[in-house]
Design a protein around this motif. Structure first.
Motif, PDB file in Angstrom:
ATOM      1  N   ARG A  63     133.826  -4.302 118.486  1.00 39.25           N
ATOM      2  CA  ARG A  63     134.555  -4.426 117.236  1.00 39.25           C
ATOM      3  C   ARG A  63     134.392  -5.763 116.533  1.00 39.25           C
ATOM      4  O   ARG A  63     134.852  -5.926 115.410  1.00 39.25           O
ATOM      5  N   ALA A  69     135.925 -19.053 122.690  1.00 36.79           N
ATOM      6  CA  ALA A  69     135.933 -19.326 124.126  1.00 36.79           C
ATOM      7  C   ALA A  69     136.890 -18.360 124.816  1.00 36.79           C
ATOM      8  O   ALA A  69     137.818 -17.852 124.189  1.00 36.79           O
ATOM      9  N   GLU A 111     131.016 -21.516 116.419  1.00 36.68           N
ATOM     10  CA  GLU A 111     130.221 -22.690 116.826  1.00 36.68           C
ATOM     11  C   GLU A 111     128.843 -22.274 117.343  1.00 36.68           C
ATOM     12  O   GLU A 111     127.866 -22.998 117.166  1.00 36.68           O
ATOM     13  N   GLU A 131     141.162 -23.002 116.488  1.00 33.64           N
ATOM     14  CA  GLU A 131     141.587 -23.690 117.715  1.00 33.64           C
ATOM     15  C   GLU A 131     142.925 -24.402 117.553  1.00 33.64           C
ATOM     16  O   GLU A 131     143.686 -24.540 118.512  1.00 33.64           O
ATOM     17  N   ARG A 286     150.884 -11.232 122.837  1.00 37.32           N
ATOM     18  CA  ARG A 286     150.161  -9.992 123.131  1.00 37.32           C
ATOM     19  C   ARG A 286     150.842  -9.190 124.237  1.00 37.32           C
ATOM     20  O   ARG A 286     150.879  -7.961 124.192  1.00 37.32           O
ATOM     21  N   LYS A 290     153.325  -4.713 125.108  1.00 34.92           N
ATOM     22  CA  LYS A 290     153.170  -3.766 126.219  1.00 34.92           C
ATOM     23  C   LYS A 290     154.526  -3.467 126.855  1.00 34.92           C
ATOM     24  O   LYS A 290     155.252  -4.373 127.238  1.00 34.92           O
TER      25      LYS A 290
HETATM   26  N1  3HC Z   1     139.949 -15.321 125.216  1.00 36.83           N
HETATM   27  C1  3HC Z   1     140.474 -14.457 126.101  1.00 36.83           C
HETATM   28  N2  3HC Z   1     141.089 -13.303 125.749  1.00 36.83           N
HETATM   29  C2  3HC Z   1     141.145 -13.020 124.445  1.00 36.83           C
HETATM   30  C3  3HC Z   1     140.626 -13.873 123.463  1.00 36.83           C
HETATM   31  C4  3HC Z   1     139.991 -15.076 123.889  1.00 36.83           C
HETATM   32  N3  3HC Z   1     139.453 -15.922 123.014  1.00 36.83           N
HETATM   33  N4  3HC Z   1     140.851 -13.330 122.255  1.00 36.83           N
HETATM   34  C5  3HC Z   1     141.487 -12.172 122.463  1.00 36.83           C
HETATM   35  N5  3HC Z   1     141.669 -11.977 123.789  1.00 36.83           N
HETATM   36  C6  3HC Z   1     142.286 -10.806 124.437  1.00 36.83           C
HETATM   37  C7  3HC Z   1     143.733 -10.642 124.084  1.00 36.83           C
HETATM   38  O1  3HC Z   1     144.563 -11.364 124.969  1.00 36.83           O
HETATM   39  C8  3HC Z   1     143.931  -9.142 124.204  1.00 36.83           C
HETATM   40  O2  3HC Z   1     144.066  -8.838 125.577  1.00 36.83           O
HETATM   41  P1  3HC Z   1     144.979  -7.596 126.051  1.00 36.83           P
HETATM   42  O3  3HC Z   1     144.369  -6.391 125.432  1.00 36.83           O
HETATM   43  O4  3HC Z   1     144.929  -7.629 127.531  1.00 36.83           O
HETATM   44  O5  3HC Z   1     146.340  -7.899 125.506  1.00 36.83           O
HETATM   45  C9  3HC Z   1     142.589  -8.580 123.757  1.00 36.83           C
HETATM   46  O6  3HC Z   1     141.653  -9.653 123.881  1.00 36.83           O
HETATM   47  C10 3HC Z   1     142.586  -8.099 122.330  1.00 36.83           C
HETATM   48  O7  3HC Z   1     143.108  -9.131 121.502  1.00 36.83           O
HETATM   49  P2  3HC Z   1     144.097  -8.829 120.298  1.00 36.83           P
HETATM   50  O8  3HC Z   1     145.159  -7.895 120.730  1.00 36.83           O
HETATM   51  O9  3HC Z   1     144.486 -10.143 119.733  1.00 36.83           O
HETATM   52  O10 3HC Z   1     143.116  -8.045 119.316  1.00 36.83           O
HETATM   53  P3  3HC Z   1     143.064  -8.049 117.736  1.00 36.83           P
HETATM   54  O11 3HC Z   1     141.992  -7.102 117.378  1.00 36.83           O
HETATM   55  O12 3HC Z   1     144.432  -7.881 117.174  1.00 36.83           O
HETATM   56  O13 3HC Z   1     142.579  -9.531 117.318  1.00 36.83           O
HETATM   57  C11 3HC Z   1     141.196 -11.490 117.437  1.00 36.83           C
HETATM   58  C12 3HC Z   1     141.292  -9.965 117.655  1.00 36.83           C
HETATM   59  C13 3HC Z   1     141.327 -11.809 115.932  1.00 36.83           C
HETATM   60  C14 3HC Z   1     139.851 -11.944 117.920  1.00 36.83           C
HETATM   61  C15 3HC Z   1     142.349 -12.202 118.196  1.00 36.83           C
HETATM   62  O14 3HC Z   1     142.342 -11.732 119.527  1.00 36.83           O
HETATM   63  C16 3HC Z   1     142.251 -13.690 118.240  1.00 36.83           C
HETATM   64  O15 3HC Z   1     142.639 -14.353 117.295  1.00 36.83           O
HETATM   65  N6  3HC Z   1     141.717 -14.241 119.364  1.00 36.83           N
HETATM   66  C17 3HC Z   1     141.667 -15.655 119.586  1.00 36.83           C
HETATM   67  C18 3HC Z   1     140.584 -16.305 118.754  1.00 36.83           C
HETATM   68  C19 3HC Z   1     140.528 -17.783 119.038  1.00 36.83           C
HETATM   69  O16 3HC Z   1     141.531 -18.471 119.032  1.00 36.83           O
HETATM   70  N7  3HC Z   1     139.324 -18.301 119.286  1.00 36.83           N
HETATM   71  C20 3HC Z   1     139.168 -19.669 119.613  1.00 36.83           C
HETATM   72  C21 3HC Z   1     139.282 -19.843 121.082  1.00 36.83           C
HETATM   73  S1  3HC Z   1     139.270 -21.539 121.594  1.00 36.83           S
HETATM   74  C22 3HC Z   1     137.657 -22.004 121.465  1.00 36.83           C
HETATM   75  O17 3HC Z   1     136.828 -21.237 121.054  1.00 36.83           O
HETATM   76  C23 3HC Z   1     137.349 -23.376 121.920  1.00 36.83           C
HETATM   77  C24 3HC Z   1     135.972 -23.791 121.548  1.00 36.83           C
HETATM   78  O18 3HC Z   1     136.018 -24.582 120.394  1.00 36.83           O
HETATM   79  C25 3HC Z   1     135.326 -24.569 122.623  1.00 36.83           C
END
Ligand code: 3HC
Length: 695
Positions: A63, A69, A111, A131, A286, A290
């Motif tokens: 999707r 990360a 990134e 972030e 999240r 549930k």
């Molecule tokens: N890491 C681990 N698990 C993650 C994740 C991530 N980055 N993003 C989402 N998940 C998990 C959720 O916990 C959830 O798990 P579950 O089904 O067991 O509850 C599942 O994936 C689905 O997530 P959502 O329910 O949030 O799904 P949506 O479709 O509503 O949203 C999304 C998708 C917009 C991608 C949202 O999940 C989101 O915003 N994720 C975080 C994005 C983020 O913050 N990225 C930056 C991470 S930090 C980073 O990258 C550091 C780097 O600079 C080094």
């Protein structure tokens, strides 16, 4: 990682002529776990080694593009390969790499894309560095590369707000090079790659282009002004300031030095308590969706039309939530005048939003067009969901639910927005279908506040509950299940805090002392400022007022809060609050009457008595099964009560100081906590066993 995540990411290479297509997958969101990093390296390396491949398209299955990360890996020992390794392989590739973006390209995901030589996206795609919402900064070059594309000023906005930037805006700023038709990402990206080859376009590295940052070099005022303009928004948070410093480094230092600053500051944040709290809050939100005994595949009612009873402040705000999501609403009032007034308020709200440039005139009309007013409850017959939002009077609510029972179609979900009354008793009025009744407790202003307490009555069916949770998410709310009890989760805890605040007033603390401590803790305001804002006369009447509390006396003097220019505080024309001598005197008079003497009350005592009283009440809520889990309580407080997310919620905070400390302090305050105060057995147990609420 997600409970749905498979053990390992996968990758494959397809070769179409001179183009190698590397597809990676790690459901549900392609987070950059160790195995995903390895998959990217393997896929890219295979494409680089393939003799026919001259350009590489990097694309994700599922999707979304890479969502960042893997948040669950933070705080654990790093595992090779690192994200840098994958990024270097891409950036230094001698064959151009084109990122093909759909869904969301976030954080580490963007990134990675920024290390590709070109980026294409579909119109629905979004890119961003969110972030900051996790108390972090983009730690894989994002703070150095994004400003090199969009400039420092825009980068400051995007990065400190964690904006999900729509594809059209990405195209305009050069963050993506082309937008290809929806559903045709792969073909569009391959065509773009062929064009790159045909035109002999260069292996462009974002890190090497300084022209967007150079104009800002030696201009510290940009950053100083930005800090000042956003001081209120950033109050208490570490991450925004750290992000700003990284962007300053991007402007003023060569790429590698800037990246070293980014690395250092990232490590500081990731190990700190604020980021831990914010990461916890991400998963807490999240988890709240549930419900253990209500499986994900529980049948739900498809909500294509909603009925709302009551066009007051709450009813109008709730109607806006649905209209904003494109769902038609019928609003019922008792008289045409009340209906017209309610709809006029909604229109004015939309028009004010439009004035700020956040809605077009066309959107305002579209949303208003989804609202139909009626003074006849029979017009709710066809609605899939009806929400009652009249004032808090059990007899009236029961009358309404009895009527709804007779009027509504079979299968409709019947919800009450009560914030105080017993949902089980209300459900008895819908005599033929108490299982259809559920609480949907919105918070004021309903169109703004994120929290929705979904109140599960003793007879509420799985379908009614799951429908309320699902529609809550659809209209952009964070829905949390609560059992039935006075005040549900949030207000019940607030009452415990209010009792301590009132008690300390009678011991010598002034409203502004108590409010200041809670404000400094990170709350948007303290209990007295909040009462002034809401109106001290909520639930007060002149006829029954007996001058028996400070609040009653204030109301009798027509000091009913901000709206009358005075309450606990005095207000100027711009609604700036200042301590009031009138209030001080009223408090002193009450103390004198009760024979109370003033004693100095420390800020620590104010904080501990108010916050630990809430923690104690929360522990009772948990042990009674009113909340399903400690993290649900935190989700309620962060989204509905302005609890500072960098402190993770009352339960997470209690764990930070330690349940044993909370108990020690509550015991030390002893009788001051009040005659009816008792410590929760669960809290005592955790303290005795050295255990925690949230870990
Ligand atoms: N890491 C681990 N698990 C993650 C994740 C991530 N980055 N993003 C989402 N998940 C998990 C959720 O916990 C959830 O798990 P579950 O089904 O067991 O509850 C599942 O994936 C689905 O997530 P959502 O329910 O949030 O799904 P949506 O479709 O509503 O949203 C999304 C998708 C917009 C991608 C949202 O999940 C989101 O915003 N994720 C975080 C994005 C983020 O913050 N990225 C930056 C991470 S930090 C980073 O990258 C550091 C780097 O600079 C080094």
């Amino acid at each position: 990682m997600s409970t749905h995540a498979p053990a390992n990411a996968t990758q494959r290479l397809d070769v179409e002529g001179a183009i190698g297509i590397v597809t990676v997958a790690y459901p549900p969101v392609n987070a950059l776990s160790r195995s995903m990093r390895q998959a990217i390296i393997d896929g890219i390396a295979a494409a680089q080694a393939h003799p026919d491949v001259q350009a590489i398209v990097f694309i994700c299955d599922g999707r979304t593009f890479l969502a960042g990360a893997d948040i669950t890996e933070f705080g654990k020992p790093p595992q090779a390969p690192s994200l840098y390794e994958a990024q270097d392989l891409i950036e230094n590739s001698t064959k151009p790499v084109i990122a093909a973006i759909h869904g969301t390209s976030l954080g580490g995901g963007l990134e990675v894309a920024l290390c590709c030589h070109y980026r294409v996206a579909v119109p629905s795609a979004k890119c961003g560095l969110p972030e900051v919402h996790l108390g972090l900064l983009p730690g894989a070059g994002g703070t150095q590369r994004l400003p090199r594309i969009v400039g420092a000023a825009k980068a400051l906005d995007y990065i400190t707000a964690g904006t999900h930037i729509p594809a059209s805006e990405c195209l305009a700023s050069g963050l993506v090079d082309a937008v290809v038709p929806e559903g045709e990402l792969r073909a569009g990206a391959v065509a773009f790659a062929r064009q790159v080859l045909a035109e002999g376009r260069p292996l462009r590295k974002v890190r090497d282009s300084d022209d967007k940052v150079l104009p800002f070099r030696g201009k510290p005022e940009l950053f100083a002004d930005f800090r000042q303009a956003n001081a209120k928004r950033f109050r208490g948070f570490l991450a925004p300031e750290y992000n700003i410093r990284c962007i300053e480094a991007a402007v003023n230092l060569p790429f590698d030095e800037g990246k070293a600053v980014e690395r250092k500051l990232f490590l500081e944040l990731v190990g700190g308590i604020q980021s831990q709290a914010q990461r916890y809050a991400f998963f807490a939100e999240r988890a709240a969706a549930k419900i253990p005994d209500v499986p994900d595949d529980t049948p739900t009612v498809k909500v294509a039309s909603v009925g709302i009873i009551g066009a007051g402040t709450m009813g109008g705000g709730i109607a806006m939530c649905f209209a904003n999501a494109g769902i038609p609403v019928t609003i019922v009032e008792t008289a045409p005048a009340a209906l017209d007034k309610g709809l006029a308020v909604v229109r004015r709200n939309y028009e004010n939003t439009a004035k700020k440039g956040k809605l077009t005139a066309e959107q305002v009309e579209k949303r208003m067009g989804l609202l139909t007013g009626s003074v006849d409850m029979n017009s709710l017959a066809g609605c899939d969901l009806v929400i009652e939002a009249v004032f808090e009077n059990m007899a009236i609510k029961k009358e309404i639910f009895a009527k709804l029972d007779a009027i509504c179609k079979p299968g409709a979900v019947l919800a009450t927005n009560t914030s105080a009354l017993d949902v089980n008793e209300i459900a008895t009025a819908a005599a033929s279908r108490p299982e259809a009744v559920v609480g949907m407790h919105f918070f004021s202003p309903a169109n703004v506040m994120k929290l929705l307490e979904v109140v599960r009555g003793a007879k509420t069916s799985h379908t009614a509950l799951a429908t309320a949770m699902q529609i809550g998410k659809k209209i952009g709310k964070v829905a949390v299940v609560s059992g039935v009890c006075p005040g549900f989760i949030g207000n019940r805890m607030l009452r415990a805090r209010g009792e301590q605040a009132q008690a300390m007033l009678m011991e010598g603390a002034m409203p502004w002392d108590i409010d200041r401590v809670l404000y400094d803790f990170g709350m948007p305001m303290g209990p007295f400022a909040m009462s002034d804002l809401a109106g001290l006369d909520i639930g007060w009447s002149k006829e029954t007022s007996k001058s028996s509390t400070v609040r009653e006396v204030l109301c009798e003097m027509d000091r009913r809060g901000q709206k009358t220019g005075a309450g606990y505080y005095d207000y100027d024309d711009k609604r700036n609050a200042k301590p009031s001598e009138v209030t001080r005197q009223i408090v002193r008079d009450f103390m004198a009457k009760a024979g109370q003497t003033t004693r100095p009350i420390s800020d620590d005592e104010i904080l501990e008595r108010t916050v630990y009283a809430m923690v104690n009440e929360a522990a009772k809520i948990l042990e009674e099964g009113i909340a399903l889990r400690a993290s649900d309580i935190d989700t309620v407080y962060i989204n509905g009560y302005g609890w500072p997310v960098y402190r993770g919620g009352p339960m997470f905070y209690a764990d930070t100081v330690g349940p044993a400390t909370v108990v020690d302090k509550l015991q030390a305050y002893g009788e001051r906590m009040g005659a009816g105060f008792s410590i929760s057995p669960l809290l005592l147990k955790l303290a005795a066993e050295g255990r925690f609420f949230t870990r």
